[in-house]
Write a protein that holds these residues in place. Structure first.
Motif, mmCIF file in Angstrom:
data_model
loop_
_atom_site.group_PDB
_atom_site.id
_atom_site.type_symbol
_atom_site.label_atom_id
_atom_site.label_comp_id
_atom_site.label_asym_id
_atom_site.label_seq_id
_atom_site.Cartn_x
_atom_site.Cartn_y
_atom_site.Cartn_z
ATOM 1 N N ASN A 170 1.162 5.284 0.089
ATOM 2 C CA ASN A 170 -0.355 6.890 0.753
ATOM 3 C C ASN A 170 0.606 7.944 0.606
ATOM 4 O O ASN A 170 2.300 8.323 0.625
ATOM 5 N N GLU A 221 0.570 -1.011 0.111
ATOM 6 C CA GLU A 221 0.118 0.282 -0.291
ATOM 7 C C GLU A 221 0.873 1.219 -0.044
ATOM 8 O O GLU A 221 2.090 1.129 0.337
ATOM 9 N N GLN A 259 -6.545 -6.901 -3.863
ATOM 10 C CA GLN A 259 -7.957 -5.704 -4.175
ATOM 11 C C GLN A 259 -8.589 -6.612 -4.651
ATOM 12 O O GLN A 259 -10.069 -6.009 -3.965
ATOM 13 N N HIS A 308 -3.776 3.782 -0.382
ATOM 14 C CA HIS A 308 -3.829 3.116 -1.988
ATOM 15 C C HIS A 308 -3.612 1.630 -1.910
ATOM 16 O O HIS A 308 -2.573 1.556 -1.656
ATOM 17 N N LEU A 365 -4.409 10.045 1.929
ATOM 18 C CA LEU A 365 -4.760 9.412 0.986
ATOM 19 C C LEU A 365 -4.337 7.913 1.430
ATOM 20 O O LEU A 365 -2.988 8.207 0.395
ATOM 21 N N TRP A 375 -9.291 2.233 -1.740
ATOM 22 C CA TRP A 375 -8.735 4.005 -1.226
ATOM 23 C C TRP A 375 -9.032 4.351 0.401
ATOM 24 O O TRP A 375 -10.746 3.311 0.796
#
Length: 824
Positions: A786, A784, A807, A802, A800, A814
Motif C-alpha cells: 500500500n 499486499e 490474484q 495492491h 492505494l 487494486w
C-alpha cells in the motif's frame, strides 16, 4: 492625646496590613520599543521559586513582606531590582537592552561561527539530562488551561451564541495585537514527584494531587490520569522530544547539522559569564523541527533560555502554532529549567473559525541529586496518591507558585456555570455514546452497547438487543455486564452475562465468570471484549460466513505481577453448533470440519508492554502513552478431551510483537509480527482464520484486499510494516505542488506465510454458507502493498492497496481504503 495615639497606631497597623495583602501588579516592557516582555523572571526575595510575566508583560505577586525586594531579569536586558515599597507606588518596569557588539568575525568557507557553540552544547548536553544522573528526584506543578477562541473580540455576542456571552473572557495571543474572544472550558492543576536512577535504570512518578474543572468532565480520576500522562517531562537536552506521538528534533541534537542552520546574533554579559544568543533556522520545510532563539552559556555550554515555534510548514493533525519557552537559572547551569511553558491551538476542519487554545505551564521544584532509592521503591512506575483528588483549596494555595488572579478565579466559576446548561449535558451524553458505546441511565447503570441494539443479517433477520453494565456507584469492585437479544428469523434468544471482581487496579488483579449463548462467524471470538468494535459489528450485518451457535461458560483470573507484565488464566467450556448445512464429509461424524462439537480448554495469556503509562478505568486498564519499546504477547491454549464431555485434545500457541521504530530523517515506522501454530486436528472454529476486509476502511491488523474467510491455517507467520515518511525523504516535500498541501507520504505492506496441514483440510466445501470453501495457502505467501497520503482535510488517510499474490481470489487486485488519522 493618648486615645488619639492609640487610634492612629491602629489605623497605621490596619493600613500596613492592607498594604501587605494587596497584590503587587504591574507590566514589564522594553524601554526602547515599549512592547510588553513575555516570560520575564520575577524573583521575590522571600519566595521559594520565581514567577514569570505573561504575554501582556503582566505579573502579579500576592504573597510578600513589606521588607522584600523583587528582581526582574531577562537575558539580553539589564536586571532591575525594586523594593516592594516602590512597587506598591508604581509596579511598571522598563528593561534596558544589554547588548555587546560581537567582535569582528572573518567568515571563512570552513564554518559558521555559531557551529562551534552549538557543537559544544550538543557534546555537553548529556551532563544536564536527569536520566544520566546516578539518582535524582524533583517535583513539578503544572497548570493547564483550555479555551475556545473565535475571531477577534470586537463583538463578544457576534462570534459565540448569546447563550455563552455571560461567560466570555478575552486573552492576548502573542502573534496578534488584538484580544480574542475566549470561552473557558477547562483548567487543571497537577502536582507530581519524579524519581530517576541510572544504575540500574529505573523511573517512578507519583501523582500527589490533581484538581480538574472542565465542561463535560464527569470522571475526574480518569482525566487526572490522562493529564498525568500528557504532562510529560521533556528535555531539550534529549536528541528527540516526544510530543503528540511524534519525535521532534532538538536544536542541540547530535544530528543538528542535518536539520538546522544557525545565526550568531548577539552576546551578553551576565554575572556568571558570557551568554550567546543564537537564531535557530530549520533547513527543510516539514521536518519536525523548530524555529526561534536560544541562549547558550560560554564555558558550560548549557542552555539558559530558549524560545521555540513549530516550523510553520510541519503538517500536524489539528495542532498548529505550537510554542515552547523554557528559562533556566541565569546564575548557574542546571539540570532542570525553572519553568517551562507550552501552548498551541487545536483547529477544526478547514473553514471553521473555532479553535481550542491550550496553555501549559510547569514549574520545577525541590531538586535533589545523589540520594538513591531502594530497588523495591520502583516496583510501581506510576502511582497515584490516595489523597490526590481530595485536597481542599487551602492545600492548593500553598503549592501554587503564584496565587490565582481574579480572572483565573472567574474561569473556574464560569466553567461550573457552563456545565449546568442543558445543551452541554446533552452533548456530553452523545459523546459518551460514540466513544464508549454506553449511555448512563442513572448513577449505577449504563445502557449498552448502544450500537448493538439493532442489526440485520440473513441468518437472524431483525436482531434486537438490550444490555448494560454497572458503574462504580453500584459497587467499586464488582462489575456486572451483559445483554439479551432476539432474532426474528431464527426465532431464538441470545444472551451474555459477566460477573467480575477487581481486587486491585494499580497492580491489576481480577477474577470472574461468564455465560455466553450467541451466534456468530466461525473463529470469531464473541466475548465481551469485542462488543464495542465497529469492525466486529460489520460481521453481524448482511451475510455471515460459516455461522456457529456458541454456548460458553468460562472463569478467569488475571494479575499484573509487576508493572507492564500481565498474566491471565482462563478455563472455559464451549458447545459449537453450525447454523448452516454441515453434512459430515465422510461416514464418520467426527471427521466433519463443520459439524457440532464441544471443547473444554485452559488458556494462558501473557503480555509485556514496558514504558507505557496506563489509564485505570473502572473496568479496564489501557495504554495511554506510546513507547519505542516492543510490546510482546504470548497466548497458549490446551483442549482437554473427556473433561466435561469435551470432544477434542489440542494445543495452540501464538506470539505477537509490535513496535514503533524511529528512522531518523526517514520518519518512523511500526511493525506488527505474529506467529501461531495448532498442534492437532481441529474443526473450523478452532483454526486460525486471517482477518479479511471487504469494507472501504483501511485496517492494520488484517488484509485489506483479502475477502472474508478466504484462508484458514494451522501454522502461520505474518508481518505488517507501516512507514510514515517525514522531512526531506518524503516525496511530498520535494514536489512543489504537493509540498503546499502538507500531505505526508505513507507506505507499507503485509505478508502472510501459512499452511493448512492435510489433517485439517476438508475434502469438500460446506453448502448454504453463501461463500465458497476456504482454502489453504500454497508455497507463495499472501502479500499486499500500500502507498498513500495522510492529513487530507487534517483527518483522513487514503491508501492505494495492491494484492501482489493470489490474484485469482474473488476480489479486485487494486483498491482504495480510507482511515481516520486522529494522531497529529
Amino acid at each position: 492625646m493618648r486615645n488619639v495615639l492609640i487610634y492612629l497606631f491602629l489605623f497605621m497597623s490596619v493600613r500596613a496590613a492592607h498594604a501587605q495583602t494587596s497584590p503587587l501588579i504591574g507590566r514589564v516592557t522594553d524601554a526602547e520599543t515599549h512592547k510588553p516582555l513575555d516570560y520575564v523572571t520575577v524573583y521575590l526575595q522571600s519566595a521559594k521559586i520565581p514567577s514569570f510575566t505573561d504575554e501582556a508583560g503582566q505579573y502579579i505577586i500576592r504573597k510578600y513582606t513589606i521588607a522584600d525586594t523583587v528582581t526582574f531579569t531577562l537575558l539580553g536586558y539589564s536586571p532591575v531590582i525594586k523594593a516592594v515599597r516602590d512597587l506598591q507606588l508604581n509596579g511598571n518596569i522598563s528593561l534596558v537592552r544589554q547588548s555587546y557588539a560581537i567582535q569582528e568575525i572573518v567568515v571563512r568557507p570552513r564554518e559558521n561561527p555559531a557551529y562551534r557553540i552549538v557543537r559544544a552544547a550538543a557534546q555537553n548536553k548529556h551532563l544536564y539530562l536527569p536520566e544520566n544522573q546516578p539518582a535524582i528526584q524533583f517535583g513539578t506543578y503544572t497548570l493547564m488551561k483550555g479555551s475556545i477562541l473565535e475571531r477577534e473580540a470586537k463583538d463578544k455576542r457576534k462570534g459565540f451564541s448569546k447563550r455563552f456571552a455571560p461567560y466570555l473572557d478575552s486573552l492576548t495571543l502573542s502573534h496578534a495585537p488584538s484580544r480574542t474572544a475566549s470561552l473557558p472550558i477547562f483548567q487543571s492543576e497537577t502536582v507530581k514527584e519524579t524519581f530517576l536512577s541510572r544504575d540500574p535504570p529505573n523511573s517512578k512518578e507519583i501523582l500527589k494531587a490533581s484538581k480538574v474543572v472542565g465542561v463535560g468532565i464527569e470522571r475526574e480520576s480518569q482525566i487526572a490520569q490522562l493529564l498525568n500522562a500528557q504532562a510529560e517531562h521533556f528535555s531539550l537536552n534529549q536528541n528527540w522530544m516526544r510530543m503528540f506521538d511524534k519525535d521532534f528534533v532538538s536544536p542541540i541534537a547530535n544530528q543538528w547539522a542535518s536539520y538546522y542552520d544557525y545565526d550568531l546574533e548577539d552576546s551578553v554579559e551576565t554575572a556568571s559569564g558570557k551568554v550567546y544568543r543564537i537564531k535557530i533556522i530549520p533547513k527543510r520545510s516539514q521536518d519536525l523541527t523548530f524555529e526561534g532563539k536560544m541562549w547558550i552559556a560560554e564555558g558550560s555550554f548549557s542552555l539558559r533560555r530558549i524560545e521555540l515555534k513549530l516550523n510553520k510548514d510541519v503538517a500536524l493533525n489539528f495542532v498548529k502554532e505550537l510554542q515552547i519557552v523554557q528559562a533556566w537559572d541565569e546564575q548557574n547551569s542546571s539540570i532542570l529549567p525553572l519553568s517551562s511553558k507550552r501552548k498551541f491551538q487545536i483547529t477544526g476542519l478547514p473553514g471553521s473559525d473555532v479553535r481550542l487554545f491550550v496553555e501549559t505551564v510547569t514549574t520545577y521544584t525541590d531538586l535533589v541529586i545523589g540520594q538513591p532509592k531502594p530497588e523495591e521503591f520502583f516496583d510501581m512506575t506510576h502511582q497515584i496518591s490516595d489523597s490526590a483528588l481530595k485536597h481542599q483549596e487551602q492545600y492548593w494555595q500553598t503549592v501554587r507558585p503564584q496565587a490565582f488572579s481574579p480572572e483565573e478565579q472567574k474561569r473556574v466559576e464560569s466553567i461550573a456555570q457552563i456545565n449546568k446548561l442543558p445543551e452541554i449535558q446533552s452533548a456530553v451524553k452523545l459523546i459518551r455514546v460514540v466513544v464508549e458505546g454506553h449511555l448512563p441511565l442513572n448513577d449505577k447503570f449504563e445502557w449498552g452497547p448502544v450500537f448493538g441494539t439493532y442489526v440485520y443479517n440473513k441468518l437472524e433477520g431483525h436482531r434486537f438487543q438490550l444490555g448494560g453494565r454497572t458503574t462504580p456507584e453500584f459497587h467499586p469492585n464488582w462489575i456486572l455486564n451483559g445483554y439479551v437479544g432476539y432474532g426474528t428469523r431464527d426465532e431464538s434468544f441470545k444472551s451474555l452475562f459477566n460477573i467480575r471482581y477487581v481486587a486491585d487496579r494499580q497492580q491489576w488483579t481480577e477474577w470472574g465468570v461468564s455465560y455466553l449463548n450467541d451466534v456468530g462467524p466461525a473463529s470469531m471470538d464473541l466475548n465481551n471484549t469485542q462488543l464495542n468494535s465497529l469492525f466486529f459489528s460489520a460481521f453481524r450485518w448482511g451475510q455471515m460466513n460459516f455461522p456457529y451457535q456458541q454456548e460458553r461458560m468460562q472463569m478467569w483470573a488475571e494479575r499484573e505481577w509487576f508493572p507492564s507484565f500481565r498474566q491471565r488464566v482462563t478455563f472455559r467450556r464451549t458447545n459449537y453448533r453450525p447454523v448452516f448445512d454441515a453434512e459430515p464429509l465422510s461416514g464418520v461424524k467426527g471427521d466433519s470440519k463443520y459439524a457440532g462439537f464441544s471443547t473444554t480448554d485452559v488458556s494462558l495469556s501473557l503480555r509485556f508492554s514496558p514504558d507505557q503509562k496506563m489509564l485505570i478505568r473502572h473496568y479496564e486498564k489501557i495504554p495511554i502513552s506510546n513507547s519505542n519499546a516492543p510490546i510482546i504477547g504470548l497466548d497458549v491454549s490446551a483442549g482437554i478431551s473427556g473433561v466435561m464431555n469435551s470432544d477434542l485434545t489440542y494445543q495452540e500457541v501464538a506470539l505477537s510483537v509490535e513496535q514503533r521504530v524511529r528512522a531518523g530523517i526517514f520518519g518512523y515506522g511500526r511493525y506488527y509480527l505474529q506467529a501461531g501454530k495448532t498442534f492437532a486436528k481441529v474443526p473450523l472454529p478452532l483454526l486460525q482464520v486471517p482477518i479479511g476486509n471487504e469494507t472501504p476502511f483501511f485496517i492494520l491488523h488484517g488484509y485489506n484486499l483479502m475477502p472474508f474467510f478466504s484462508f484458514a491455517t494451522d501454522e502461520y507467520v505474518s508481518l505488517r510494516y507501516d512507514h510514515h515518511f517525514e522531512g526531506a525523504f518524503s516525496i511530498t516535500n520535494r514536489l512543489p505542488l504537493l509540498k503546499k498541501t502538507k500531505l505526508l507520504l505513507v507506505a507499507g505492506g503485509a505478508v502472510l506465510y501459512g499452511r493448512l496441514t492435510d489433517k485439517n483440510k476438508p475434502a469438500h466445501p460446506a453448502s448454504g454458507t453463501g461463500n465458497v470453501n476456504f482454502q489453504r495457502l500454497g508455497k507463495d505467501p499472501y502479500a499486499e502493498v500500500n502507498v498513500g497520503f495522510k492529513n487530507i482535510f487534517q483527518v483522513l488517510r487514503v491508501d492505494l492497496v495492491h494484492r501482489v499474490t493470489y490474484q485469482d481470489l474473488d476480489a479486485p487486485l487494486w483498491g482504495l481504503r480510507l482511515s481516520v488519522s486522529v494522531n497529529p
